[in-house]
Scaffold this active site. Structure first.
Site, short mmCIF file in Angstrom:
data_model
loop_
_atom_site.label_atom_id
_atom_site.label_comp_id
_atom_site.label_asym_id
_atom_site.label_seq_id
_atom_site.Cartn_x
_atom_site.Cartn_y
_atom_site.Cartn_z
N SER A 144 7.60 -1.05 3.76
CA SER A 144 6.99 -2.15 3.02
C SER A 144 6.25 -3.04 4.00
CB SER A 144 8.07 -2.98 2.31
OG SER A 144 7.55 -4.19 1.80
N TYR A 157 15.61 -7.83 3.02
CA TYR A 157 14.61 -6.82 2.67
C TYR A 157 13.65 -6.59 3.83
CZ TYR A 157 11.31 -4.19 -0.22
OH TYR A 157 10.51 -3.20 -0.73
#
Length: 262
Positions: A144, A157
């Protein structure tokens, strides 16, 4: 239908989610048989039915990637069912909570890292053992942009996706002698849908200096930070995955490709 994909087998984790299913459908359209893994049985059943409509073999497997025993057993079953695994789209993940680092819940931090990093490692380890035996394999891990440049209020995350990029680079070195390439993708803001709405709402709720407390304004701020001035569509991801799995990227390994609008 490309010879690169026709007759091959791809294992897709997180197959019940939007990115996993969209990619499975793209590869199935190229003639690839698909093994679909997810925790959500209902989503898996729908995904399997959708993939079968492409005219290829598809089977679904409920699997918790955080359990190495479950992953090993499931991968063994996939190999028995399909005979081989040529491609892996290592895509299962969990976004986690939104909070500044000093307030971030430790239990959720551990959960994010366990699913996103340890789970990805379990799958990579089990599948690449088979690929080594075949002397052939292509892997794409889902990282990501959060792992490229850490976002505010998403410490778990961001850390987990940074780890996926490092995992990709190391695995690419370890597996290169066995004709296995390992690359990653890093999606940026993707929408519309649940994940987009969730991050907009939760960033607004945190009330940090980086985003407004109004979700509508947060959405505008996020899109305004993208040079192309829009969020990406989920269907802009599968083509990049297919590129990395296919022969057009034959001299690429250990690479992380952003899909982020600049």
């Amino acid at each position: 239908m490309s010879n690169t994909f026709s007759g091959k087998v791809c294992l897709v984790t997180g197959a019940g989610g939007n990115i996993g299913l969209a990619t499975a459908l793209r590869l199935a359209g190229e003639g690839t048989a698909i093994a679909l893994l997810d925790m959500n049985r209902e989503a898996l059943e729908k995904a399997e039915a959708a993939v079968r409509e492409k005219g290829v073999e598809a089977r679904s497997y409920v699997c918790d990637v955080t359990s190495e025993d479950a992953v090993t057993g499931t991968v063994d079953t996939v190999i028995r069912d399909f005979g081989r695994i040529d491609f892996l789209f290592n895509n299962a993940g969990y976004q986690g909570a939104f909070a500044p680092v000093q307030d971030y819940p430790s239990e959720d931090f551990a959960r994010v890292l366990t699913i996103n990093v340890t789970g990805a490692f379990h799958v990579l380890k089990a599948v690449t053992r088979q690929m080594i035996a075949q002397n052939y394999g292509r892997v794409v891990n889902t990282a990501s942009m959060a792992g490229v440049k850490g976002p505010p209020n998403m410490v778990a995350y961001g850390a987990s996706k940074g780890a996926i990029i490092a995992l990709t680079e190391t695995a690419a070195l370890d597996l290169a002698p066995y004709n296995i390439r390992v690359n990653a993708i890093s999606p940026g803001y993707m929408g519309p849908g649940f994940m987009w709405e969730r991050q907009v709402e939760l960033q607004a709720k945190v009330g940090s200096q980086y985003f407004s407390t109004d979700p509508k304004v947060v959405s505008e701020q996020m899109i305004g930070s993208v040079p192309m001035r829009r969020y990406g569509d989920i269907n802009e991801i599968p083509g990049v995955v297919a590129f990395l799995l296919g022969d057009d990227s034959s001299f690429m390994t250990g690479v992380n490709l952003p899909i982020a609008g600049g």
